[in-house]
Design a protein around this motif. Structure first.
Motif, short mmCIF file in Angstrom:
data_model
loop_
_atom_site.label_atom_id
_atom_site.label_comp_id
_atom_site.label_asym_id
_atom_site.label_seq_id
_atom_site.Cartn_x
_atom_site.Cartn_y
_atom_site.Cartn_z
N HIS A 1 2.98 -6.50 -3.84
CA HIS A 1 3.61 -6.07 -2.54
C HIS A 1 5.17 -6.17 -2.82
CE1 HIS A 1 4.11 -10.29 -1.89
NE2 HIS A 1 4.89 -9.95 -0.59
N ILE A 2 5.60 -5.54 -1.94
CA ILE A 2 7.30 -5.46 -1.78
C ILE A 2 8.07 -6.94 -1.68
CG2 ILE A 2 9.53 -4.40 -1.32
CD1 ILE A 2 7.22 -1.99 -0.21
N SER A 3 8.55 -7.60 -2.61
CA SER A 3 9.26 -8.64 -2.31
C SER A 3 10.12 -9.01 -3.73
CB SER A 3 8.34 -9.84 -2.23
OG SER A 3 7.76 -10.22 -3.41
N LYS B 1 -5.97 -7.82 1.64
CA LYS B 1 -5.33 -6.45 2.38
C LYS B 1 -3.92 -6.95 2.75
CE LYS B 1 -9.80 -4.67 3.75
NZ LYS B 1 -10.73 -4.55 4.75
N VAL B 2 -2.82 -6.38 2.27
CA VAL B 2 -1.47 -6.40 2.52
C VAL B 2 -0.77 -5.25 3.05
CG1 VAL B 2 -1.24 -8.48 0.81
CG2 VAL B 2 -0.85 -6.14 0.09
N PRO B 3 0.22 -5.35 3.97
CA PRO B 3 0.87 -3.98 4.46
C PRO B 3 1.95 -3.94 3.40
CG PRO B 3 1.60 -5.93 5.56
CD PRO B 3 0.37 -6.48 4.67
N GLY B 4 2.26 -2.42 2.96
CA GLY B 4 3.29 -2.12 2.04
C GLY B 4 2.89 -2.56 0.59
N PRO B 5 1.48 -2.07 0.24
CA PRO B 5 1.13 -2.61 -1.20
C PRO B 5 2.06 -1.80 -2.30
CG PRO B 5 -0.46 -1.08 -0.16
CD PRO B 5 0.66 -1.41 0.85
N MET B 6 2.41 -2.40 -3.38
CA MET B 6 3.39 -1.96 -4.24
C MET B 6 2.86 -2.16 -5.60
SD MET B 6 5.66 0.54 -4.26
CE MET B 6 6.22 0.50 -2.59
N PRO B 7 2.18 -1.38 -6.41
CA PRO B 7 1.74 -2.13 -7.80
C PRO B 7 2.94 -2.48 -8.69
CG PRO B 7 1.70 0.37 -7.63
CD PRO B 7 1.82 -0.03 -6.30
N PHE B 8 2.94 -3.31 -9.64
CA PHE B 8 3.72 -3.65 -10.43
C PHE B 8 3.95 -2.47 -11.45
CE2 PHE B 8 2.60 -7.81 -9.08
CZ PHE B 8 3.76 -8.68 -9.10
N TYR C 1 20.70 -2.98 4.51
CA TYR C 1 19.68 -4.09 4.31
C TYR C 1 18.64 -3.66 3.75
CZ TYR C 1 16.51 -7.50 6.17
OH TYR C 1 15.51 -8.33 6.28
N ALA C 2 18.04 -4.70 2.89
CA ALA C 2 16.89 -4.39 2.00
C ALA C 2 16.23 -5.76 2.16
CB ALA C 2 16.90 -4.00 0.63
N GLY C 3 15.17 -5.79 2.73
CA GLY C 3 14.47 -7.18 2.97
C GLY C 3 13.34 -7.08 3.96
N ARG C 4 12.43 -8.02 4.53
CA ARG C 4 11.42 -8.12 5.18
C ARG C 4 11.97 -7.94 6.82
NH1 ARG C 4 8.84 -13.33 5.37
NH2 ARG C 4 10.72 -14.08 4.75
N LEU C 5 11.17 -7.34 7.60
CA LEU C 5 11.63 -7.14 9.18
C LEU C 5 10.97 -8.11 9.72
CD1 LEU C 5 11.32 -3.29 9.22
CD2 LEU C 5 13.17 -4.67 8.83
N ILE C 6 11.68 -9.30 9.78
CA ILE C 6 11.13 -10.55 10.61
C ILE C 6 12.31 -11.21 11.28
CG2 ILE C 6 11.28 -11.73 8.49
CD1 ILE C 6 8.61 -13.36 9.36
N GLY D 1 12.57 -1.70 3.86
CA GLY D 1 11.49 -2.69 4.05
C GLY D 1 10.53 -2.65 5.04
N SER D 2 9.63 -3.59 5.25
CA SER D 2 8.74 -3.70 6.01
C SER D 2 8.18 -5.27 6.71
CB SER D 2 7.33 -3.13 5.83
OG SER D 2 6.86 -3.62 4.56
N GLY D 3 7.49 -5.25 7.61
CA GLY D 3 7.14 -6.81 7.82
C GLY D 3 6.57 -6.90 9.04
N PRO D 4 6.30 -8.06 9.46
CA PRO D 4 5.38 -8.29 10.87
C PRO D 4 6.17 -7.76 12.22
CG PRO D 4 6.26 -10.34 10.08
CD PRO D 4 6.53 -9.43 9.09
N GLU D 5 7.20 -7.79 12.00
CA GLU D 5 7.95 -7.19 13.45
C GLU D 5 8.67 -5.80 13.48
OE1 GLU D 5 9.83 -10.70 15.70
OE2 GLU D 5 9.66 -11.42 13.73
#
Length: 835
Positions: free
Chosen positions: A438-440, A470-477, A609-614, A643-647
């Motif tokens: 996933h994206i991180s 199951k994760v939001p924003g899956p991103m393969p290596f 801004y690039a990162g989680r939305l939290i 980015g994406s995230g729980p919020e």
């Protein structure tokens, strides 16, 4: 080394408790202690403090918890907890700070808590009863409060001491004229609650009836002032009443020199700072007959005590003093001398506090740690007074979801251990774990490291331990990197997963296993043979990462911290790890050129801004406030959010205006190579985080010449950014500070170009490239495989949330306790509706 002592107040005002706290800090600093004042609500939009704040004391260090209009109670409480844990080891002395002390049950033993009881009031006793089990000591400001607290809470008696508050003592008692009108004074809040300020109206009437020539000066402000102004117009008109308002502290003390009698008509008190100051300056006290004042005011000797609300008695006592100036002078002398003789001077108070700190520190070293528990908020209101406005129970739940900061470790030697095994690094397979694709920033780090190790001829791969999650924003290596998935399925229990992982690692031996951030599987380390070397990584200045490290580091051959801040904190938690502890910052790809186009002053400044939305950690809602502040300044900017995230949903709803106006564009989750393209196009990188480790996105932005404007939190950022040269620091939550720095860059293209080039040069030559990172890891790996290490033999250490019967279930199966909890809530709600 000087002790660090944090004395906290909700806000700065001239209340007695506030003055006492400042005097304490001054006195402790004079004794060589590292004392400072913490204001927990001075810039907090959650509470409105009605009084106008006077200037802050300039002679002592003052820290503040800074929040924005987008923050909630959860952010306030987490910020206070983080501040104290970052200052640790320290002594936390909260003063009249009811809303903030609710976090004390969560604090580690590295923060010694010495709370104070300032007022003889039921709310104070209930507050102490709720929290004192999690405090190291409780200070009552007089013997009455100590006795009542001990009767109320017998279990508290051993931790309860009396230390009277102190006031500055003038060198002598000012001389006063014995002729003319008698001068009366009150200084403090003008309010109904506790202080009964409207009683002054009746007092004026009674003094007028008795024919006393007087002038009453009220120093202070509050909600009762308009009432007094309207009801006492004739006394204001003829000068017998003076409303002086809030005066600076030094002017208040000077005003006391010119007064004869101090009036205090309160319902309840502790040990009033204002009363002691007035007596020290020779004012005769006429006060309510409250038990907590009996030790201070001896009726008929050093002043008068009158029944609460009986203004006729107050007026009669004042008339006595007006009619007999000789008696008034003698009582003034006795009042001033009694304050000195009873130990209300600053030196005595500091002596007693230092003795208490010494005793508690000795006891803490010899005794077990105090208990820890979930945080519970204070009541919303008490006695008609609002304590905690707004809906807050869910915010307390958010705080309690954050892991505890770990306790310092006491190293113990375990009996059994795996026999050491040594083999060349070239024979080892290097396995970097990742929960899922996933994206991180951490997965970007893993991909970079594995790719570079492969280019050096080593056998390296990424191991996905939760391929079924199951994760939001899956991103393969990336396809060119070897990726193995653990042979598990949705129905595989935790216990089976741990067994599969253990067997997989043993089969790959000799190997180096890097658990990375995968705390759910790291518990197998104590079961691994010596053919499997373990290299753990502490990625963030965060309680979860420290707890992960403290729990499993005894079984790790080496520990890598991504910044010196994290390394120092781990060393403080467990000094026994120092020989296996290393600092290796992240490395990022460096483009051959910045690729920046010359920006015209008329075009919008490009922010990213690039990162989680939290909210937690990243504080993403600050981005919207920064945009708003720039719009108010008419600074043309365009913000790109990646980015994406729980919020995410809530963030986009709040961003509607910025999205429609074109001042913001939202890209969602993107593959890393697409993010790099956006970084290269941007001018400024924003990072408003409350805490970090060594942000990969920050390093990537700087590698492309994008100038960082970041929150100055405790992190590895200090090791990268040089203020004003290759980026800017701004205090966490300081929206105007962010807007100031961005505005300056928008107005100065030359500075923008210079700082952009310096940011790029920092990454290219400062040890932050992928090559630099891999060189450092190879050095550590060589030590890990060549140094004998007796790994202690343990069982599998399951994470706290999947211990016991939960470990026999698959991860995706709902926890029955959650269903029971929600069912219970539904039943309670139904019963309420029936009533």
């Amino acid at each position: 080394m000087a002790r660090r002592i944090i004395v906290s107040l909700p806000e700065w005002s001239l209340g007695g408790a506030h003055i006492c706290a400042v005097n304490m800090v001054r006195g402790l600093r004079a004794r060589g202690e590292d004392a400072r004042l913490l204001l927990t609500e001075e810039h907090t939009p959650l509470v409105t403090h009605p009084l106008n704040s006077p200037p802050l004391p300039a002679d002592i260090p003052i820290d503040m918890i800074r929040l924005t209009s987008k923050d909630q109670w959860s952010e306030a409480w987490m910020a206070i907890e983080r501040y104290l844990e970052e200052q640790a080891p320290c002594i936390y002395v909260p003063v009249v700070d009811v809303r903030s002390t609710c976090i004390t049950p969560r604090l580690s033993s590295r923060v010694m808590v010495v709370a104070s009881m300032m007022t003889d009031y039921r709310l104070e006793y209930e507050h102490v009863e709720r929290l004192a089990r999690h405090w190291d000591g409780v200070v009552a400001v007089n013997s009455v409060i100590q006795r009542r607290a001990a009767l109320w809470m017998p279990w508290l008696a051993a931790n309860l001491v009396t230390i009277p508050i102190s006031v500055p003592m003038p060198t002598g008692i000012p001389m006063r004229p014995t002729q003319g009108k008698i001068r009366l004074v009150y200084h403090g809040r003008l309010c109904v609650y506790q202080k009964r300020s409207p009683d002054f109206i009746e007092l004026l009437e009674q003094l007028d009836i008795l024919g006393v020539a007087f002038c009453l000066t009220l120093i202070g402000d509050g909600e009762s002032r308009p009432v007094i102004e309207k009801a006492a117009e004739r006394f204001l008109a003829d000068g017998r009443l003076v409303l002086a308002g809030t005066l600076p502290y030094e002017q208040t003390l000077e005003a006391l020199r010119e007064q004869d009698v101090y009036i205090l008509p309160s319902d309840f008190e502790g040990t009033p700072n204002a009363l002691l100051e007035a007596m020290a300056y020779g004012c005769v006290p006429v006060v309510s007959d409250i038990e907590t004042l009996t030790d201070i005011v001896a009726d008929g000797e050093t002043g008068f005590r009158c029944a609460i609300g009986d203004m006729r008695s107050f007026a009669a006592a004042i008339a006595q003093l007006a009619d007999d100036p000789t008696k008034r002078v003698k009582m003034a002398e006795r009042a001033a001398n009694s304050v000195r003789q009873l130990g209300y001077d600053l030196e005595t108070m500091i002596d007693r506090y230092q003795a208490l700190f010494d005793r508690l520190e000795t006891r803490t070293r010899e005794a077990r740690h105090r208990p820890r528990n979930f945080m519970t908020p204070p009541p919303a209101s008490f006695g008609g007074v609002s304590i905690l406005p707004g809906h807050y129970s869910s915010y307390a739940n958010q705080v309690n979801q954050v892991p505890y900061w770990p306790e310092p470790q006491t190293s113990t030697r375990l009996g059994r251990s795996h026999r050491p095994q040594i083999a060349p690094l070239s024979e080892h397979r290097i396995i970097v774990a990742a929960s899922h694709g996933h994206i991180s920033g951490l997965n970007v780090f893993a991909a970079h490291l594995v790719q570079e190790l492969l280019s050096r001829g080593l056998n390296a791969e990424i191991l996905i331990t939760r391929p079924d999650e199951k994760v939001p924003g899956p991103m393969p290596f990336p396809a060119h990197i070897p990726v193995r998935s653990l042979a598990v399925g949705p129905a595989t229990s935790w216990k089976k997963r741990w067994a599969v992982l253990r067997n997989t690692l043993i089969e790959q031996g000799p190997c180096i296993y890097m658990p990375n951030y995968d705390r759910y599987h790291s518990g197998i380390c104590g079961t691994l043979p010596a053919t499997v070397k373990v290299l753990g990584i502490a990625h963030s200045d965060d309680p979860a990462h420290y707890a992960h490290c403290m729990k499993f580091a005894p079984c790790w051959n080496g520990i890598v911290a991504v910044s010196n801040v994290i390394k120092d904190h781990i060393k403080a938690l467990d000094p026994a790890l120092v020989d296996r502890l290393y600092t290796i910052p992240y490395g990022v790809a460096t483009p051959s050129s910045s690729g920046k186009t010359t920006r015209s002053p008329q075009t919008p400044l490009r922010l990213i801004y690039a990162g989680r939305l939290i909210r937690y950690q990243k504080r993403v809602f600050d981005l919207l406030l920064i945009l708003e502040a720039l719009e108010n300044r008419q600074v043309p900017v365009e913000l790109t959010v990646v980015g994406s995230g729980p919020e995410e949903r809530e963030f986009l709803q709040a961003s509607a205006h910025a999205l429609v106006s074109g001042r913001m564009r939202f890209m969602g989750g993107m593959a890393n190579h697409h993010v790099q393209t956006l970084m290269a196009q941007a001018d400024v990188f924003l990072l408003p985080s409350a805490f970090e480790g060594m942000p990969v996105s920050l390093l990537e932005a700087m590698a492309h010449g994008t100038i960082p404007v970041v929150a100055h939190c405790r992190s590895g950022v200090d090791e990268v950014i040089r203020q004003g040269e290759n980026g800017f620091f701004v205090p966490v939550g300081d929206i105007e500070g962010f807007a100031d720095r961005i505005s300056d860059l928008a107005k100065n293209p030359q500075q923008l170009a210079q700082m952009s080039e310096e940011a790029r040069r920092t990454i290219a030559t400062g040890g932050f490239t992928i090559t630099d990172m891999t060189d450092s890891y190879l050095q550590v790996m060589e030590q890990v495989v060549s140094k004998p290490f007796l790994r202690p033999v343990t069982g599998i250490h399951a994470p706290d949330d999947i211990r016991g019967w939960r470990s026999w279930l698959p991860p995706e199966l709902p926890d029955p306790s959650h269903a029971i909890y929600h069912l219970k809530k539904r039943v309670q709600l139904a019963l309420k509706r029936m009533v």
